[in-house]
Enzyme design. Structure first.
Site, mmCIF file in Angstrom:
data_model
loop_
_atom_site.group_PDB
_atom_site.id
_atom_site.type_symbol
_atom_site.label_atom_id
_atom_site.label_comp_id
_atom_site.label_asym_id
_atom_site.label_seq_id
_atom_site.Cartn_x
_atom_site.Cartn_y
_atom_site.Cartn_z
ATOM 1 N N ASP A 16 35.847 19.151 -5.619
ATOM 2 C CA ASP A 16 35.969 19.725 -4.280
ATOM 3 C C ASP A 16 34.909 20.796 -4.091
ATOM 4 O O ASP A 16 34.691 21.638 -4.974
ATOM 5 C CB ASP A 16 37.373 20.328 -4.121
ATOM 6 C CG ASP A 16 37.718 20.641 -2.675
ATOM 7 O OD1 ASP A 16 36.955 21.390 -2.019
ATOM 8 O OD2 ASP A 16 38.755 20.140 -2.199
ATOM 9 N N TYR A 37 36.504 21.748 15.126
ATOM 10 C CA TYR A 37 35.458 21.080 14.332
ATOM 11 C C TYR A 37 34.075 21.614 14.709
ATOM 12 O O TYR A 37 33.289 22.024 13.844
ATOM 13 C CB TYR A 37 35.523 19.569 14.545
ATOM 14 C CG TYR A 37 34.306 18.837 14.045
ATOM 15 C CD1 TYR A 37 33.994 18.822 12.688
ATOM 16 C CD2 TYR A 37 33.447 18.168 14.923
ATOM 17 C CE1 TYR A 37 32.865 18.168 12.224
ATOM 18 C CE2 TYR A 37 32.327 17.506 14.469
ATOM 19 C CZ TYR A 37 32.037 17.500 13.114
ATOM 20 O OH TYR A 37 30.922 16.855 12.643
ATOM 21 N N LYS A 72 31.187 24.090 12.532
ATOM 22 C CA LYS A 72 29.772 23.778 12.333
ATOM 23 C C LYS A 72 28.887 24.918 12.842
ATOM 24 O O LYS A 72 27.906 25.298 12.185
ATOM 25 C CB LYS A 72 29.425 22.472 13.051
ATOM 26 C CG LYS A 72 30.061 21.233 12.447
ATOM 27 C CD LYS A 72 29.532 20.943 11.054
ATOM 28 C CE LYS A 72 30.025 19.603 10.542
ATOM 29 N NZ LYS A 72 29.512 19.279 9.188
ATOM 30 N N SER A 106 26.215 19.259 13.500
ATOM 31 C CA SER A 106 26.671 18.283 14.478
ATOM 32 C C SER A 106 26.265 18.708 15.877
ATOM 33 O O SER A 106 26.176 19.901 16.184
ATOM 34 C CB SER A 106 28.193 18.152 14.411
ATOM 35 O OG SER A 106 28.688 17.399 15.506
#
Length: 221
Positions: A31, A121, A125, A97
């Site tokens: 991880d 989300y 970013k 993104s």
């Protein structure tokens, strides 16, 4: 070398990478938030640079469980750059993104357009980009690139590599592929009141091979 939890991926994909490239990538299952594990990897292997693709990426899921997204995407990046710094490794390509721009009113979107993310989300970013910009400003030894992908889709031309997520897909192309393969009966099209010819949504896409070449040119095949 690939580091992955395999939470939403398949280790068999790396065998297909070997078929295409002639090189079998080493897979280490860990991880990105595990700083101690990263320390061991960087100490035991000669690594020149890191392409950071590890993260959660479903917009709807980020709204339902924002804490998980801040944990994996933001805390995971912090753990990674801290481990890189301890190892003296300071070349990083970050998978950002286009969601950092939010619902942009102009197209094409200029790189200088302001952050306007509208979901957790996208905000993770944008936050990571700010962290990395501050890091590069504070320490000129770092070489960092943040690439804002717009809807990557597609597969390798051989057909050996494509997107096959665990559970329901988060992107369009796997749905289309599953309908074509008979795994789903039909494709659901959402929305009928957009300002388009037929009222359905229109989006721009980028092919995954262009993403691969743009991310790390000497590794694209």
């Amino acid at each position: 070398m690939v580091l992955d939890t395999l939470a939403n991926s398949d280790a068999r994909a790396l065998h297909r990478v070997a078929c295409i490239t002639g090189v079998q990538p080493l897979l280490l299952t860990l991880d990105v938030r595990d700083g101690a594990a990263l320390d061991r990897v960087f100490a035991e292997h000669a690594i020149e640079a890191v392409v950071h693709l590890a993260g959660l990426k479903a917009v709807g899921e980020s709204v339902a469980d924002p804490v998980a997204y801040y944990d994996v995407n933001l805390a995971g990046t912090l753990a990674l750059v801290q481990a890189m710094g301890r190892a003296g490794l300071r070349t990083l390509v970050f998978s950002s993104s286009a969601t950092v721009y939010g619902d942009a009113q102009r197209s094409p979107i200029a790189e200088t357009a302001p952050y306007a993310a509208v979901n957790p989300y996208g905000r993770t970013k944008a936050m990571v980009e700010n962290v990395l910009a501050d890091l590069a400003h504070a320490d000129a030894r770092w070489g960092i690139a943040c690439l804002r992908y717009f809807n990557p889709i597609g597969a390798h031309e051989s057909g050996l590599l494509g997107e096959r997520p665990h559970g329901p897909p988060n992107n369009l192309m796997p749905y289309i592929s599953q309908v074509a393969a008979g795994e789903r009966e039909y494709l659901v099209v959402h929305g009928a009141d957009y300002a388009t010819i037929d009222g359905t949504g229109v989006r721009d896409y980028v092919h995954v091979m262009d993403v691969a070449e743009g991310t790390w040119p000497r590794c694209a095949t």
